[in-house]
Design a protein around this motif. Structure first.
Motif, PDB file in Angstrom:
ATOM      1  N   ALA A 212     106.264 -35.253  -9.963  1.00  0.00           N
ATOM      2  CA  ALA A 212     107.268 -34.427  -9.287  1.00  0.00           C
ATOM      3  C   ALA A 212     106.777 -32.991  -9.235  1.00  0.00           C
ATOM      4  O   ALA A 212     106.193 -32.485 -10.194  1.00  0.00           O
ATOM      5  CB  ALA A 212     108.621 -34.505 -10.002  1.00  0.00           C
ATOM      6  N   GLY A 213     107.015 -32.319  -8.111  1.00  0.00           N
ATOM      7  CA  GLY A 213     106.571 -30.940  -7.954  1.00  0.00           C
ATOM      8  C   GLY A 213     105.105 -30.856  -7.575  1.00  0.00           C
ATOM      9  O   GLY A 213     104.501 -31.842  -7.144  1.00  0.00           O
ATOM     10  N   GLU A 214     104.537 -29.669  -7.717  1.00  0.00           N
ATOM     11  CA  GLU A 214     103.129 -29.427  -7.420  1.00  0.00           C
ATOM     12  C   GLU A 214     102.435 -28.824  -8.629  1.00  0.00           C
ATOM     13  O   GLU A 214     103.005 -27.980  -9.310  1.00  0.00           O
ATOM     14  CB  GLU A 214     102.968 -28.448  -6.254  1.00  0.00           C
ATOM     15  N   LYS A 215     101.212 -29.261  -8.856  1.00  0.00           N
ATOM     16  CA  LYS A 215     100.357 -28.646  -9.880  1.00  0.00           C
ATOM     17  C   LYS A 215      99.247 -27.889  -9.168  1.00  0.00           C
ATOM     18  O   LYS A 215      98.581 -28.414  -8.273  1.00  0.00           O
ATOM     19  CB  LYS A 215      99.742 -29.722 -10.794  1.00  0.00           C
ATOM     20  N   TRP A 216      99.054 -26.636  -9.580  1.00  0.00           N
ATOM     21  CA  TRP A 216      97.924 -25.829  -9.111  1.00  0.00           C
ATOM     22  C   TRP A 216      97.059 -25.490 -10.315  1.00  0.00           C
ATOM     23  O   TRP A 216      97.584 -25.133 -11.383  1.00  0.00           O
ATOM     24  CB  TRP A 216      98.409 -24.535  -8.475  1.00  0.00           C
ATOM     25  N   ILE A 217      95.751 -25.604 -10.150  1.00  0.00           N
ATOM     26  CA  ILE A 217      94.830 -25.244 -11.221  1.00  0.00           C
ATOM     27  C   ILE A 217      93.673 -24.435 -10.652  1.00  0.00           C
ATOM     28  O   ILE A 217      93.405 -24.454  -9.440  1.00  0.00           O
ATOM     29  CB  ILE A 217      94.260 -26.472 -11.956  1.00  0.00           C
ATOM     30  N   ALA A 218      92.996 -23.723 -11.534  1.00  0.00           N
ATOM     31  CA  ALA A 218      91.711 -23.103 -11.210  1.00  0.00           C
ATOM     32  C   ALA A 218      90.686 -23.690 -12.173  1.00  0.00           C
ATOM     33  O   ALA A 218      90.968 -23.845 -13.367  1.00  0.00           O
ATOM     34  CB  ALA A 218      91.773 -21.591 -11.352  1.00  0.00           C
ATOM     35  N   THR A 219      89.528 -24.026 -11.657  1.00  0.00           N
ATOM     36  CA  THR A 219      88.464 -24.608 -12.476  1.00  0.00           C
ATOM     37  C   THR A 219      87.235 -23.708 -12.439  1.00  0.00           C
ATOM     38  O   THR A 219      86.842 -23.211 -11.377  1.00  0.00           O
ATOM     39  CB  THR A 219      88.085 -26.011 -11.967  1.00  0.00           C
ATOM     40  N   LYS A 220      86.652 -23.519 -13.612  1.00  0.00           N
ATOM     41  CA  LYS A 220      85.408 -22.740 -13.742  1.00  0.00           C
ATOM     42  C   LYS A 220      84.379 -23.617 -14.430  1.00  0.00           C
ATOM     43  O   LYS A 220      84.591 -24.072 -15.558  1.00  0.00           O
ATOM     44  CB  LYS A 220      85.665 -21.482 -14.574  1.00  0.00           C
ATOM     45  N   TRP A 221      83.263 -23.881 -13.737  1.00  0.00           N
ATOM     46  CA  TRP A 221      82.174 -24.646 -14.333  1.00  0.00           C
ATOM     47  C   TRP A 221      81.056 -23.697 -14.743  1.00  0.00           C
ATOM     48  O   TRP A 221      80.662 -22.811 -13.973  1.00  0.00           O
ATOM     49  CB  TRP A 221      81.637 -25.674 -13.336  1.00  0.00           C
ATOM     50  N   LEU A 222      80.529 -23.902 -15.940  1.00  0.00           N
ATOM     51  CA  LEU A 222      79.476 -23.054 -16.481  1.00  0.00           C
ATOM     52  C   LEU A 222      78.141 -23.784 -16.450  1.00  0.00           C
ATOM     53  O   LEU A 222      78.070 -24.982 -16.723  1.00  0.00           O
ATOM     54  CB  LEU A 222      79.828 -22.637 -17.910  1.00  0.00           C
ATOM     55  N   ARG A 223      77.094 -23.033 -16.132  1.00  0.00           N
ATOM     56  CA  ARG A 223      75.745 -23.591 -15.999  1.00  0.00           C
ATOM     57  C   ARG A 223      74.821 -23.047 -17.088  1.00  0.00           C
ATOM     58  O   ARG A 223      75.074 -22.017 -17.705  1.00  0.00           O
ATOM     59  CB  ARG A 223      75.164 -23.233 -14.634  1.00  0.00           C
ATOM     60  N   VAL A 224      73.688 -23.740 -17.254  1.00  0.00           N
ATOM     61  CA  VAL A 224      72.699 -23.320 -18.242  1.00  0.00           C
ATOM     62  C   VAL A 224      72.014 -22.021 -17.846  1.00  0.00           C
ATOM     63  O   VAL A 224      71.755 -21.162 -18.684  1.00  0.00           O
ATOM     64  CB  VAL A 224      71.648 -24.430 -18.434  1.00  0.00           C
TER      65      VAL A 224
END
Length: 228
Positions: A212-224
């Motif tokens: 129910a409703g909406e989920k918003w996320i931000a994703t940050k991927w880290l590299r070597v």
């Protein structure tokens, strides 16, 4: 604060400074709560990583650029739509706006990892029924397309998921190998590291269906290494 890091493939893993078991970490005057930690995998749940106003501003900036999210084609290294991932998303470039620059610097300070070793923030929207089925974020060395992705910045070694808007129900970030569900509470975040690109990292995770409703996320991927 200045941090020095090994610039080889054997670089130390990113992560917060948890020495002394802090309940709070201050990054340039912004206080982040430490809500939960695990040693294996190296996982931390944060509170108040982004403020409500920052979350809302990030959503407003991202919304006009949303498109169907894609996954990595394991055979060729291209990005393709797949039934396992039913969100909409977009990417910001590093430092694209003053807000993005401020948030990225906060993340870099918290996780003690240079800005240039991170991919741009990705913002995702999950409507009712949308999910991301169990997966790893690292690139599998056995896949033909991995060389394409690791050519720019090397292997992924850490993931930060920030919750920008809480759904009414559902949408937890689940870790089936360790029996952990992280509730998607606005402003909170979960970070996990995987210095070795193997299922033994215990970082299999999923975005459970929003009910129910909406989920918003931000994703940050880290590299070597430096990502470019």
């Amino acid at each position: 604060m200045t941090h020095t890091f090994d610039d080889t493939n054997g670089a130390a893993s990113p992560g917060p400074d948890l020495s002394g078991a802090p309940t709070q970490i201050s990054i340039d005057g912004h206080v982040v709560s430490v809500l939960a930690t695990l040693a294996e995998p190296a996982l931390t749940v944060f509170g108040n990583l982004f403020t409500r106003e920052e979350c809302e501003a990030l959503i407003a900036s991202a919304q006009p650029r949303l498109a169907r999210s894609r996954t990595v084609d394991r055979s060729g290294g291209t990005a393709v739509s797949h039934e396992s991932r039913t969100s909409d998303g977009m990417f910001f470039t590093l430092g694209e706006t003053p807000l993005i620059d401020k948030l990225e610097r906060r993340i870099a300070g918290l996780l003690r990892w240079p800005l240039e070793r991170g991919e741009g923030l990705q913002v995702l929207r999950y409507g009712p029924g949308a999910e991301y089925q169990p997966h790893y974020d690292f690139f599998d060395a056995q896949d033909a397309g991995t060389a394409t992705h690791t050519a720019a910045g090397g292997q992924r070694i850490g993931t930060l998921i920030i919750y920008l808007q809480s759904p009414i129900s559902g949408g937890a970030t689940t870790f089936p190998q360790i029996g952990l569900d992280v509730a998607p509470i606005q402003g909170n975040a979960v970070f996990f590291a995987y210095p070795q690109a193997t299922p033994a990292s215990l970082t299999l995770h999923a975005g459970a269906p929003v009910t129910a409703g909406e989920k918003w996320i931000a994703t940050k991927w880290l590299r070597v290494r430096r990502y470019a």
